[in-house]
Design a protein around this motif. Structure first.
Motif, PDB file in Angstrom:
ATOM      1  N   THR A  81      43.451  26.356  42.764  1.00 11.73           N
ATOM      2  CA  THR A  81      44.561  26.255  41.816  1.00 11.73           C
ATOM      3  C   THR A  81      44.594  27.393  40.808  1.00 11.73           C
ATOM      4  OG1 THR A  81      43.315  24.938  40.244  1.00 11.73           O
ATOM      5  CG2 THR A  81      44.505  23.759  41.973  1.00 11.73           C
ATOM      6  N   ILE A  82      43.507  28.128  40.648  1.00 10.50           N
ATOM      7  CA  ILE A  82      43.521  29.188  39.622  1.00 10.50           C
ATOM      8  C   ILE A  82      43.416  30.589  40.221  1.00 10.50           C
ATOM      9  CG2 ILE A  82      42.561  27.648  37.870  1.00 10.50           C
ATOM     10  CD1 ILE A  82      39.901  29.015  38.189  1.00 10.50           C
ATOM     11  N   LEU A  84      44.474  33.982  41.970  1.00  9.39           N
ATOM     12  CA  LEU A  84      45.713  34.759  42.016  1.00  9.39           C
ATOM     13  C   LEU A  84      45.998  35.294  43.422  1.00  9.39           C
ATOM     14  CD1 LEU A  84      45.456  36.806  38.685  1.00  9.39           C
ATOM     15  CD2 LEU A  84      46.761  34.715  39.126  1.00  9.39           C
TER      16      LEU A  84
ATOM     17  N   TYR B 327      49.710  32.251  34.147  1.00  7.88           N
ATOM     18  CA  TYR B 327      49.705  33.279  35.179  1.00  7.88           C
ATOM     19  C   TYR B 327      51.137  33.583  35.578  1.00  7.88           C
ATOM     20  CZ  TYR B 327      50.854  29.917  38.870  1.00  7.88           C
ATOM     21  OH  TYR B 327      51.483  28.981  39.644  1.00  7.88           O
ATOM     22  N   GLU B 363      42.665  38.767  34.174  1.00  8.27           N
ATOM     23  CA  GLU B 363      42.629  39.182  35.572  1.00  8.27           C
ATOM     24  C   GLU B 363      43.950  39.850  35.936  1.00  8.27           C
ATOM     25  OE1 GLU B 363      41.624  36.997  39.710  1.00  8.27           O
ATOM     26  OE2 GLU B 363      41.186  35.813  37.933  1.00  8.27           O
ATOM     27  N   ALA B 393      49.714  40.077  40.379  1.00 10.45           N
ATOM     28  CA  ALA B 393      49.551  38.811  39.667  1.00 10.45           C
ATOM     29  C   ALA B 393      48.640  39.027  38.464  1.00 10.45           C
ATOM     30  CB  ALA B 393      48.951  37.762  40.602  1.00 10.45           C
ATOM     31  N   VAL B 394      48.953  38.371  37.371  1.00 17.95           N
ATOM     32  CA  VAL B 394      48.094  38.445  36.182  1.00 17.95           C
ATOM     33  C   VAL B 394      47.796  37.044  35.677  1.00 17.95           C
ATOM     34  CG1 VAL B 394      48.958  40.692  35.435  1.00 17.95           C
ATOM     35  CG2 VAL B 394      50.048  38.594  34.572  1.00 17.95           C
ATOM     36  N   LYS B 395      46.716  36.958  34.922  1.00 15.28           N
ATOM     37  CA  LYS B 395      46.319  35.689  34.327  1.00 15.28           C
ATOM     38  C   LYS B 395      45.736  35.985  32.959  1.00 15.28           C
ATOM     39  CE  LYS B 395      42.877  33.361  36.244  1.00 15.28           C
ATOM     40  NZ  LYS B 395      42.206  32.621  37.308  1.00 15.28           N
ATOM     41  N   VAL B 433      48.329  27.615  34.052  1.00 13.41           N
ATOM     42  CA  VAL B 433      47.197  27.490  34.973  1.00 13.41           C
ATOM     43  C   VAL B 433      46.588  26.102  34.792  1.00 13.41           C
ATOM     44  CG1 VAL B 433      44.890  28.313  35.587  1.00 13.41           C
ATOM     45  CG2 VAL B 433      46.655  29.956  34.895  1.00 13.41           C
TER      46      VAL B 433
END
Lengths: 110, 456
Positions: A81-82, A84, B327, B363, B393-395, B433
């Motif tokens: 779920t986390i 990317l 994210y 990230e 993609a970023v978080k 998230v």
């Protein structure tokens, strides 16, 4: 000795357990199981997944199914779920393992 | 003690979002005694908990309702029993909605059982105070460290509470968080009178549950070996476990359906998402996957036998979810020539612009679909590629930074490398998230509640 890709010897399925990827590797023929058991060690799998698997690799044997089960810790970018990643759940890790090459005797018929 | 010798248990859904027509196919294309459906993934409960907080009549898998509308006639007329964890965090509201469907269909008699008590979100503070730390099984941290961001917490109950509901005459059993395998094992306990100490038999039922729990994935779906030879996947038959009182189980599917049931399709599913094969832990039993014997028993029929089991642990598994930042994911498509080089240049430009603006991320992840998004660094570099999709993609904890990322993506179309398209979806927006928190809890700390109600 000759080098052969695991895709010639086995089929596989993979899934996720948190940030660990599980890959079941199944011999295409019972005769291939001892080869897989000897050559596809947890160390070899860890080496193969350099840059993908950041933790240890565990290996379990299922001789009744002519299969091995691998747990690759820290291999999914954080987990289902986390993560990317496009393949956050490691659904294609199965065929990533089948890319691996092992050495077998020249006279081994495939 | 029950006297049935064999029963047919059909899998109707392997997860929330599975093939919508499968439950009706299972009920209508041949004889079955039970229809079992799994709707809950690990973080589904947090979504349902949010829905329930907005409306006390929500919090269950709403997709279950149209399915029940289709299968209720089989429940009433053919004595098919339905077992599902689609009750989510509000199985009572789910029951009321199904009763409403039954009334509209002119059904006069229907008994529904609910199993709850798994939802510990509401009394998590009491549990923490009384010494249940709910340590994360992966990291070892106590749940208290994410208490303020917690969104849901549920205990996985097993088959026995469901069997109790069947015992009380329930025709439909709705549970909250229950193990996928328990949905399949429960009818065997009920119809064969298996005891809590029948570990080999319970393990056999668990193995059957593991084979059924992902729906079509055991009948030719996602099958890697000889995948091209699997017939008629468009009409795939979902798996059916023909269970016998001695613990032998035959996996099959309805006559005339597509897909394939072979020793190989079953092997692939058995190996799916398992850890130590000698220790498959469930609330009822520890099943040993190294004991399983498989034999082809005619076309599309596999015999599963000799399964061994051991006494279970003293704990239930807990699945909790908590909020962990934001994210965003965006894509752009680059065409020939130099497709990959263009996409790589675009990635560099975007990172530089965001960095110059002062944004930082926990990230920042880049992949190239068509080149390396499946196998990462194991992917051989292609000599030439027709087109490639840049996926970035970023978080991070800072929502504004994640939002800024989205605002920098589409401008690359006119301010970056040439021949780029595929921006139709527009600017990627920040998403929350939801992180997963696996833990254990003593079986003495929680108790399943079983309730049966008649249509009134």
């Amino acid at each position: 000795m000759k080098r052969v890709q695991l895709v010639k010897l086995a089929h596989a399925r993979s899934g996720d357990k948190g940030d660990a990827s599980n890959i079941g590797l199944i011999a295409l023929k019972p005769a291939y199981y001892p080869i897989l058991r000897e050559k596809v060690t947890s160390e070899a799998v860890k080496r193969h997944f350099t840059g993908i698997c950041n933790g240890p690799v565990e290996r379990y044997e299922l001789p009744n199914l002519c299969a091995l089960n691998f747990i690759l810790h820290g291999a999914l970018g954080g987990g289902g779920t986390i993560s990317l990643r496009n393949d956050a759940q490691g659904k294609t890790m199965s065929t990533a393992l089948l890319r691996m090459e092992i050495e077998i005797p020249d006279n081994e018929e495939l | 003690m029950k006297q049935k010798e064999q029963i047919r248990i059909a899998s109707g859904q392997g997860y929330w979002g599975d093939l919508p027509q499968a439950p009706y196919w299972q009920a209508s294309k041949g004889q079955i005694d039970y229809l079992v459906m799994d709707y809950l993934a690990e973080v589904t409960m947090s979504i349902l908990q949010k829905q329930k907080s907005r409306d006390v009549k929500l919090g269950y898998a709403k997709d279950l309702l149209p399915v029940m509308e289709q299968v209720l006639p089989f429940v009433v007329e053919k004595n098919v029993k339905v077992i599902t964890n689609g009750g989510g965090v509000n199985p009572q509201a789910c029951r009321d909605a199904i009763f409403e469907i039954a009334r509209r269909a002119g059904i006069k008699k229907l008994r529904i059982g609910v199993v709850y008590g798994d939802d510990i979100y509401g009394h998590i503070d009491d549990l923490l105070k009384s010494g249940h730390e709910l340590r994360n099984l992966d990291t070892g941290a106590g749940l208290a460290t994410v208490r303020d961001r917690l969104q849901s917490a549920n205990v996985y109950f097993g088959a026995f509470p469901i069997a109790e509901a069947l015992e009380k005459g329930a025709q439909v059993v709705l549970t909250g968080r229950a193990t996928d395998t328990g949905l399949t094992l429960a009818p065997m306990i009920h119809d064969f009178g298996w005891a809590e100490s029948d570990f080999d038999k319970l393990a056999a039922g668990i193995i059957a549950g593991h084979i059924l729990e992902c729906g079509g994935q055991s009948t030719g779906g996602n099958f890697l070996k000889d995948w091209k030879s699997v017939p008629d996947l468009a009409n795939i038959g979902f798996p059916i476990a023909e269970a016998h009182a001695d613990g032998t189980v035959y996996i099959t599917k309805h006559e005339g359906t597509g897909g394939l049931v072979s020793v190989d399709t079953i092997k692939e599913q058995l190996l799916y998402e398992i850890g130590d094969p000698r220790e498959y832990i469930t609330p009822e039993v520890i099943a040993d996957f190294t004991s399983i014997k498989l034999e082809q028993d005619g076309e599309n029929r596999v015999r599963v036998c000799d399964v061994k089991g051991r006494p279970p642990t003293n704990s239930y598994k807990v699945s909790a979810a908590y909020s962990d930042g934001y994210y965003a994911i965006g894509t752009l498509t680059y065409g020939w020539p130099d497709a990959l080089e263009k996409a790589q240049a675009a990635d560099r430009i975007m990172r530089q612009r965001l960095s110059d603006l002062g944004y930082r991320y926990d990230e920042f992840h880049t992949e190239y679909l068509g080149y390396n998004s499946c196998h990462g660094p194991l992917s051989p570099t292609p000599a030439e590629i027709n087109e490639v999709v840049l996926r970035v993609a970023v978080k991070g904890k800072d929502r504004d930074a994640v939002d800024a990322f989205g605002r920098q993506l589409v401008p690359l179309v006119l301010t970056g490398p040439p021949t780029v398209t595929g921006f139709g979806a527009g600017r990627p927006k920040p998403q929350e998230v939801v992180a997963y928190w696996p833990a254990l809890i003593s079986k003495t700390a929680v108790k399943p509640v079983v309730e049966v109600t008649d249509l009134g």
